[in-house]
Design a protein around this motif. Structure first.
Motif, PDB file in Angstrom:
ATOM      1  N   ALA A  12      -5.969  -5.709  -3.328  1.00 29.60           N
ATOM      2  CA  ALA A  12      -5.884  -4.375  -2.701  1.00 29.60           C
ATOM      3  C   ALA A  12      -4.696  -3.592  -3.260  1.00 29.60           C
ATOM      4  N   VAL A  13      -3.578  -4.286  -3.480  1.00 31.97           N
ATOM      5  CA  VAL A  13      -2.401  -3.629  -4.071  1.00 31.97           C
ATOM      6  C   VAL A  13      -2.744  -3.139  -5.482  1.00 31.97           C
ATOM      7  N   SER A  16      -5.062  -0.166  -5.673  1.00 31.31           N
ATOM      8  CA  SER A  16      -4.463   1.107  -5.248  1.00 31.31           C
ATOM      9  C   SER A  16      -3.648   1.746  -6.364  1.00 31.31           C
ATOM     10  N   ALA A 111       2.926  -4.986   2.778  1.00 29.37           N
ATOM     11  CA  ALA A 111       1.721  -5.805   2.704  1.00 29.37           C
ATOM     12  C   ALA A 111       1.836  -6.947   3.703  1.00 29.37           C
ATOM     13  N   TYR A 125      -1.130  -2.246   3.050  1.00 29.74           N
ATOM     14  CA  TYR A 125      -2.046  -3.313   2.640  1.00 29.74           C
ATOM     15  C   TYR A 125      -2.133  -4.355   3.761  1.00 29.74           C
TER      16      TYR A 125
END
Ligand code: 5GP
Length: 154
Positions: A12-13, A16, A111, A125
């Motif tokens: 996800a990081v 992005s 995160a 996140y």
């Protein structure tokens, strides 16, 4: 489960477009997440902040406190920082760390494996959301104590 969670969080990081210069882990629970994210995102620059807040299941101090050593602001200066923790519950811990970073860094994002609905910080996140108490494998059992009559290996 943890391996998959941290991998998906890292994805996800990456998706992005955020490319952290360093990962700031919140000890102790965030150390596991930060290490895994460090491998998955190919970030070797890992820092630690020690924050104490919880004394038991849903038992807290009045407010989270930073324990020494506090990271050197110069080390964080101008960096894109990814703060890593196991869970954002009230969010007070992450807020303390994020506010500490805010004055020094270029960008700071958070995160976590779990985020609870009441969290004061909305993490960028998040792997899963829950409002229940989470038992992590590393913090569920009490600390070990020395057993009697054990033969010590050199
Ligand atoms: P917060 O400041 O968001 O309330 O709590 C952050 C820290 O409290 C987490 O990093 C974790 O160490 C601890 N904590 C909060 N909620 C839980 C939970 O549901 N399970 C466990 N094991 N620790 C929690």
């Amino acid at each position: 489960m943890f391996g998959q969670a941290s991998r998906e969080l890292a994805q996800a990081v990456a998706d992005s477009g955020y490319r952290p210069d360093l990962i700031l882990s919140i000890a102790r629970g965030g150390l596991f997440v930060a290490g895994s994210l460090g491998y998955a995102l190919d970030v070797k620059n890992l820092h630690v902040m020690n924050v104490e807040f919880y004394t038991g299941v849903d038992q807290r101090l009045d407010m989270p406190v930073m324990l020494p050593p506090v990271p050197n602001a110069v080390d964080l200066s101008g960096a894109r920082v990814l703060v890593a923790d196991d869970v954002a519950d009230t969010g007070a811990t992450l807020k303390l760390v994020r506010d500490f970073c805010a004055d020094h860094v270029a960008d700071v994002r958070c995160a976590v494996i779990y985020e609870k609905p009441r969290s004061a910080v909305r993490c960028e996140y998040v792997w899963r959301r829950t409002d229940r108490w989470i038992n992590f494998p590393w913090s569920t059992l009490p600390p070990v104590v020395q057993r009697e009559n054990q033969v010590l290996d050199a």
